[in-house]
Scaffold this active site. Structure first.
Site, PDB file in Angstrom:
ATOM      1  N   PHE A 158      91.145  25.034  30.812  1.00 20.44           N
ATOM      2  CA  PHE A 158      90.108  26.068  30.766  1.00 20.44           C
ATOM      3  C   PHE A 158      90.462  27.161  31.761  1.00 20.44           C
ATOM      4  CE2 PHE A 158      86.015  25.464  28.488  1.00 20.44           C
ATOM      5  CZ  PHE A 158      86.418  24.437  27.660  1.00 20.44           C
ATOM      6  N   CYS A 214      81.313  39.550  33.239  1.00 18.13           N
ATOM      7  CA  CYS A 214      80.722  39.545  31.904  1.00 18.13           C
ATOM      8  C   CYS A 214      80.118  40.922  31.649  1.00 18.13           C
ATOM      9  CB  CYS A 214      79.649  38.459  31.796  1.00 18.13           C
ATOM     10  SG  CYS A 214      78.890  38.386  30.151  1.00 18.13           S
ATOM     11  N   CYS A 241      71.716  39.210  28.724  1.00 22.45           N
ATOM     12  CA  CYS A 241      71.763  37.777  28.470  1.00 22.45           C
ATOM     13  C   CYS A 241      71.122  37.120  29.687  1.00 22.45           C
ATOM     14  CB  CYS A 241      73.214  37.323  28.291  1.00 22.45           C
ATOM     15  SG  CYS A 241      73.388  35.547  28.071  1.00 22.45           S
ATOM     16  N   CYS A 258      72.112  32.392  31.265  1.00 22.76           N
ATOM     17  CA  CYS A 258      73.458  31.933  31.611  1.00 22.76           C
ATOM     18  C   CYS A 258      73.414  30.808  32.660  1.00 22.76           C
ATOM     19  CB  CYS A 258      74.246  33.114  32.165  1.00 22.76           C
ATOM     20  SG  CYS A 258      75.977  32.745  32.467  1.00 22.76           S
ATOM     21  N   ASP A 259      74.249  29.790  32.463  1.00 22.90           N
ATOM     22  CA  ASP A 259      74.320  28.690  33.435  1.00 22.90           C
ATOM     23  C   ASP A 259      75.682  28.647  34.132  1.00 22.90           C
ATOM     24  OD1 ASP A 259      75.958  27.828  31.424  1.00 22.90           O
ATOM     25  OD2 ASP A 259      74.952  25.906  31.091  1.00 22.90           O
ATOM     26  N   THR A 260      76.399  29.783  34.113  1.00 26.46           N
ATOM     27  CA  THR A 260      77.781  29.791  34.587  1.00 26.46           C
ATOM     28  C   THR A 260      77.957  30.752  35.756  1.00 26.46           C
ATOM     29  OG1 THR A 260      78.516  29.354  32.333  1.00 26.46           O
ATOM     30  CG2 THR A 260      80.179  30.165  33.876  1.00 26.46           C
ATOM     31  N   GLU A 262      86.337  31.683  23.797  1.00 28.68           N
ATOM     32  CA  GLU A 262      84.887  31.509  23.650  1.00 28.68           C
ATOM     33  C   GLU A 262      84.245  32.800  24.112  1.00 28.68           C
ATOM     34  OE1 GLU A 262      83.531  27.967  25.591  1.00 28.68           O
ATOM     35  OE2 GLU A 262      84.582  26.676  24.173  1.00 28.68           O
ATOM     36  N   HIS A 307      80.588  17.388  28.033  1.00 22.39           N
ATOM     37  CA  HIS A 307      81.187  17.329  29.369  1.00 22.39           C
ATOM     38  C   HIS A 307      80.131  17.001  30.423  1.00 22.39           C
ATOM     39  CE1 HIS A 307      79.868  21.390  28.455  1.00 22.39           C
ATOM     40  NE2 HIS A 307      79.812  21.667  29.738  1.00 22.39           N
TER      41      HIS A 307
HETATM   42  S1  SF4 Z   1      76.059  33.105  28.828  1.00 16.22           S
HETATM   43 FE1  SF4 Z   1      76.802  34.027  30.757  1.00 16.22          FE
HETATM   44  S2  SF4 Z   1      78.963  34.463  30.366  1.00 16.22           S
HETATM   45 FE2  SF4 Z   1      77.978  34.145  28.348  1.00 16.22          FE
HETATM   46  S3  SF4 Z   1      77.340  36.210  27.667  1.00 16.22           S
HETATM   47 FE3  SF4 Z   1      75.610  35.320  28.758  1.00 16.22          FE
HETATM   48  S4  SF4 Z   1      75.840  36.094  30.877  1.00 16.22           S
HETATM   49 FE4  SF4 Z   1      77.816  36.352  29.871  1.00 16.22          FE
END
Ligand code: SF4
Length: 226
Positions: free
Chosen positions: A24, A30, A45, A48-50, A127, A220
């Protein structure tokens, strides 16, 4: 110059390639959110969990060119433990596989990096949130639409919709040119096993009533890996 938040060897957790050994590469940044909590409420968005800010994650960094990044990612597939034993990991028969994710990977993934990974024998997956076009030559395209942001990438291998999202109806996507259609329960407790069963129940019910769609789990998290 490429900015990478983190990169690691793991098993793909989601969608049709679930369970597959993968490198990965999480790019920094973003186009739908800054990544800062103070901006979340007004982001395009919002769930988001990242963490995709900076380059300080495991094996993250800045890479001057495609060769440098491709060499870095190749080394993650050929893990030190395998080299030490004299048994390269790819001697087991699986094809090398790299997943470019983010953040939004199409802010940085370009034909030069794609070619560098192909030269090293990697199958290349992306992705993306679908708001930017995927360059030709990507081997596996996963589009995960977010909110009412306009989709530019309307074809690919899998469309993976986090569900439910306010104002987003899965029927809006069913006519698009994808091989697989996945609904994935929205994670109400990022980083932990969810105890709120409502999103899961909603997805199960939807897939039972609309068999074009399949359930995608974040395996995961169940397995306790990255
Ligand atoms: S989930 Fe996170 S990385 Fe994906 S589009 Fe939304 S803000 Fe961007």
């Amino acid at each position: 110059m490429y900015s990478v938040k983190e990169a690691f060897y793991t098993l793909q957790g989601e969608g049709a390639q679930s369970g597959r050994a993968s490198v990965f590469c999480r790019f920094t940044g973003c186009n739908l959110w800054s990544g800062r909590e103070v901006d979340r409420a007004r982001a395009q968005c919002t769930f988001c969990d990242t963490d995709f800010i900076g380059t300080d994650g495991q094996n993250g960094g800045r890479f001057a060119d495609a060769e440098a990044l491709a060499t870095h990612l190749e080394a993650l597939w050929q893990r030190p433990s395998d080299s030490a034993s004299g048994n390269p990991s790819d001697s087991t028969g699986g094809r090398r596989y790299v997943v470019f994710t983010g953040g939004e990977p199409l802010l940085q993934l370009d034909p030069t990096l794609l070619e560098a990974m192909h030269e090293r024998g990697f199958e290349v997956a992306v992705e993306t949130n679908g708001t930017l076009p995927v360059p030709p030559g990507v081997d596996w395209i996963c589009v995960s639409p977010k909110g009412d942001n306009k989709l530019v990438q309307t074809r690919g291998d899998e469309l993976k919709l986090v569900h439910p999202q306010p104002g987003v109806d899965p029927r809006h996507f069913t006519g698009l040119d994808f091989t697989h259609f996945f609904l994935q329960p929205i994670d109400p407790a990022p980083g932990r096993i969810a105890t709120d069963r409502a999103p899961m129940a909603s997805v199960v019910d939807y897939c039972l009533r609309h068999p074009q769609w399949r359930l995608s789990l974040q395996t995961h998290k169940i397995a306790g890996i990255d």
